[in-house]
Design a protein around this motif. Sequence first.
Motif, mmCIF file in Angstrom:
data_model
loop_
_atom_site.group_PDB
_atom_site.id
_atom_site.type_symbol
_atom_site.label_atom_id
_atom_site.label_comp_id
_atom_site.label_asym_id
_atom_site.label_seq_id
_atom_site.Cartn_x
_atom_site.Cartn_y
_atom_site.Cartn_z
ATOM 1 N N ALA A 567 0.756 -1.226 0.047
ATOM 2 C CA ALA A 567 0.079 -0.094 0.109
ATOM 3 C C ALA A 567 0.906 1.349 0.108
ATOM 4 C CB ALA A 567 -1.017 0.104 1.383
ATOM 5 N N ARG A 568 1.088 2.036 -1.252
ATOM 6 C CA ARG A 568 1.906 2.927 -1.251
ATOM 7 C C ARG A 568 1.026 4.208 -1.638
ATOM 8 N NH1 ARG A 568 5.100 -1.462 -3.363
ATOM 9 N NH2 ARG A 568 4.182 -1.137 -5.264
ATOM 10 N N THR A 569 0.847 5.168 -0.613
ATOM 11 C CA THR A 569 0.138 6.448 -0.942
ATOM 12 C C THR A 569 0.958 7.577 -0.397
ATOM 13 O OG1 THR A 569 -1.296 6.116 1.108
ATOM 14 C CG2 THR A 569 -2.190 5.381 -0.893
ATOM 15 N N VAL A 570 0.759 8.748 -0.671
ATOM 16 C CA VAL A 570 0.978 10.197 -0.248
ATOM 17 C C VAL A 570 -0.275 11.047 0.166
ATOM 18 C CG1 VAL A 570 3.283 9.870 -1.046
ATOM 19 C CG2 VAL A 570 1.773 11.084 -2.324
ATOM 20 N N GLU A 571 -0.266 11.869 0.707
ATOM 21 C CA GLU A 571 -1.179 12.625 1.008
ATOM 22 C C GLU A 571 -0.800 14.308 0.735
ATOM 23 O OE1 GLU A 571 -2.561 12.242 5.122
ATOM 24 O OE2 GLU A 571 -2.588 9.873 4.779
ATOM 25 N N LEU A 572 -1.960 15.003 0.317
ATOM 26 C CA LEU A 572 -1.432 16.563 0.247
ATOM 27 C C LEU A 572 -2.560 17.051 1.000
ATOM 28 C CD1 LEU A 572 -1.699 16.915 -3.919
ATOM 29 C CD2 LEU A 572 0.353 16.223 -2.104
ATOM 30 N N ARG A 573 -1.834 17.611 2.182
ATOM 31 C CA ARG A 573 -2.537 18.506 3.157
ATOM 32 C C ARG A 573 -2.381 20.015 3.069
ATOM 33 N NH1 ARG A 573 -0.605 14.593 7.977
ATOM 34 N NH2 ARG A 573 -0.880 12.528 7.206
ATOM 35 N N ASP A 574 -3.545 20.438 3.760
ATOM 36 C CA ASP A 574 -3.326 22.128 3.624
ATOM 37 C C ASP A 574 -2.553 22.734 4.904
ATOM 38 O OD1 ASP A 574 -4.806 21.748 5.877
ATOM 39 O OD2 ASP A 574 -6.646 22.657 5.118
ATOM 40 N N ARG A 575 -1.732 21.979 5.457
ATOM 41 C CA ARG A 575 -0.901 22.411 6.853
ATOM 42 C C ARG A 575 0.496 21.768 6.703
ATOM 43 N NH1 ARG A 575 -3.448 25.611 10.371
ATOM 44 N NH2 ARG A 575 -5.753 25.647 10.169
ATOM 45 N N PRO A 576 1.533 22.245 6.937
ATOM 46 C CA PRO A 576 2.830 21.530 7.051
ATOM 47 C C PRO A 576 2.886 21.018 8.572
ATOM 48 C CG PRO A 576 3.155 23.772 7.521
ATOM 49 C CD PRO A 576 1.725 23.799 7.027
ATOM 50 N N ASP A 577 3.738 20.011 8.295
ATOM 51 C CA ASP A 577 4.477 19.315 9.533
ATOM 52 C C ASP A 577 5.931 19.466 9.863
ATOM 53 O OD1 ASP A 577 4.855 17.948 11.925
ATOM 54 O OD2 ASP A 577 3.747 16.024 11.418
ATOM 55 N N LEU A 578 6.210 20.480 10.586
ATOM 56 C CA LEU A 578 7.885 20.647 10.845
ATOM 57 C C LEU A 578 8.371 19.972 11.822
ATOM 58 C CD1 LEU A 578 8.007 24.193 9.239
ATOM 59 C CD2 LEU A 578 8.323 22.346 8.019
ATOM 60 N N GLY A 579 7.436 19.326 12.539
ATOM 61 C CA GLY A 579 8.192 18.507 13.743
ATOM 62 C C GLY A 579 7.825 19.086 14.804
ATOM 63 N N PRO A 580 8.164 18.377 15.867
ATOM 64 C CA PRO A 580 7.898 18.676 17.497
ATOM 65 C C PRO A 580 8.937 19.951 17.750
ATOM 66 C CG PRO A 580 8.990 16.691 17.278
ATOM 67 C CD PRO A 580 8.502 16.964 16.101
ATOM 68 N N THR A 581 8.743 21.005 18.618
ATOM 69 C CA THR A 581 9.522 22.055 18.990
ATOM 70 C C THR A 581 10.444 21.892 20.071
ATOM 71 O OG1 THR A 581 7.616 23.053 20.016
ATOM 72 C CG2 THR A 581 7.859 23.613 17.895
ATOM 73 N N GLU A 582 10.275 20.758 20.724
ATOM 74 C CA GLU A 582 11.182 20.492 21.679
ATOM 75 C C GLU A 582 11.643 18.937 21.626
ATOM 76 O OE1 GLU A 582 9.387 21.097 25.671
ATOM 77 O OE2 GLU A 582 9.123 23.223 25.121
ATOM 78 N N GLU A 583 12.932 18.825 22.143
ATOM 79 C CA GLU A 583 13.383 17.402 21.941
ATOM 80 C C GLU A 583 12.912 16.410 23.391
ATOM 81 O OE1 GLU A 583 17.763 18.461 21.664
ATOM 82 O OE2 GLU A 583 17.712 17.332 19.731
#
Length: 583
Positions: A567-583
């Motif tokens: 199952a190989r899919t990608v998604e186009l979303r209206d918001r980015p995900d740049l990751g958590p802001t704290e380690e």
Amino acid sequence: MPVLAIDGDDFTLDGEPFRIISGGLHYFRVHPDQWADRLRKARLMGLNTVETYVPWNLHQPRPDVFRLDAGLDLPAFLDLAAAEGLHVLLRPGPYICAEWEGGGLPSWLLTDPDIRLRSQHPAYLSAVEGYFEQLLPPLLDRLATRGGPVIAVQVENEFGAYSDEWAHLHHLAELLRRHGVDVPLFTCDQPADLARGSLPGVLATANFGSRARQGLAALRAHQPDGPLMCTEFWIGWFDRWGGHHVVREPAAAAQELDELLATGASVNLYMFHGGTSFGFTNGANDKHTYRPTVGSYDYDAPLDEAGDPTAKYHAFREVIAKYAPVPEEPVPQPSPKLGGITVPLIESAPLFGNLPVLGTPVPSERPLAMEQLQQDFGYVLYKAILPGAGPAVLELEDVRDRAQVFVDGQPVGVLERERHERALAFTVPRAGSVLRVLVENQGRVNYGQGLHDRKGLLGRVLVNGVELTGWTNLPLTLRTLDELGFGAGEGPVVGPAFHRGTFEVAEPADTFVHLPGWTKGNVWVNGFHLGRHWSRGPQRSLHLPGPVLRPGSNEITVLELHATGPARTVELRDRPDLGPTEE
């Protein structure tokens, strides 16, 4: 356009007092169809100037090739700035840092094993002179002295953090003058490096992100006369793979800006709009451990990666209004975004099955570095025959930067420069088995003494303590994927492969590509290389500019370097995900 001059401790513009209120906006990190939008938003925040670096490595990808077209049409960008009523601070390098691949220095410089970058080494000087000979003449009409928007030009970049070879800085300043640059010149350095990085007769400026009064006091102690300016006022920061997404609270950043402007100094926000290091253009740092930078250059800036005003934009606009006129026009609303689209990738093309259309193999006794293969970005696939069957320990003298190892097409392990890994054990199934090592350039070092960052497999390769010779080296630049042989992508895929699908768009708009479940590789949309994806994070989405899309059918291709399920899919979303802001 008015001409900038230095009058005692002040700037003047055609004789009138002037304070530079600028922001960083790199044309090469923004789709050219969006340049005008970003420049307009700069003016509406209250900026009277924008600043840009110039990436030598993109403009001159080979010694005999020079580009000023499409997304590298710097004259067109300068004309758009002028049309918006903005001045420009131009920072042509040759070295720019900018968290950019190699700090902007072209990789072909490293084909000379003895070259000393950012120095008076003859080979380096000759290359720099050739660069300026081609870059500067088309820009002269854009200087303020000739009616253009460029009011000042920087000499090199933070040179004091690298060297104290004053003769080199002097040479670069003379070279700019010799080629007709007659606007004020300036240097920039962090406060501790001002003495090493400045030039008599050239305005010194300082870089810092807080404690403005202390930074400006250090600048004044070094330079008793002349305008005070912070050329890089750091209001955010960049991210690295394996780290966290760095943010700076808007109110705190605005307070620091207020304190700086209250001194009467000029400023350039670094960054006003960061944009994206598309494709393979991200840089890296190496302070005893190699750390590649992510592709997003959002930088927690007043305009986010997609060009939308953030809370920091509004906070800075209010601060600037205390010290300079701000347009009464309303702040632009966020642009429309595409989202809610899932794209099945129904076709696949195994990497190893498509090698003949991706590059031309080069034989050698020992593995060749990328630079020896006249290659700047991408991958090299190294191949050799293993001498015997049974247990084997593979030792790679120097991996630059990530090596995936395969025996007879089956993955047996990964060695990473970042983790200081050099040895791998596996079992060779038969005499004459084929060893393949796929090496990725994850970004040349862009800061410090590590700039001489050659890529690929460097040095010897040992198997059970004996040097393995007789190699073929296949450069995989992936500049085009047009010749790949795609077939139905059914079932799991072992090893690197390209996966392709299509999706429909009624009206193009910016969006963000998310790849949940994927591991590592690259993404292209309609042939435009968005950049790298990596489950290591923090970045978990790739910015897809609206102008890359077209009404109707669009094509997305993902190179996955590791195994993929059915199952190989990608998604186009209206918001980015740049990751958590704290380690």
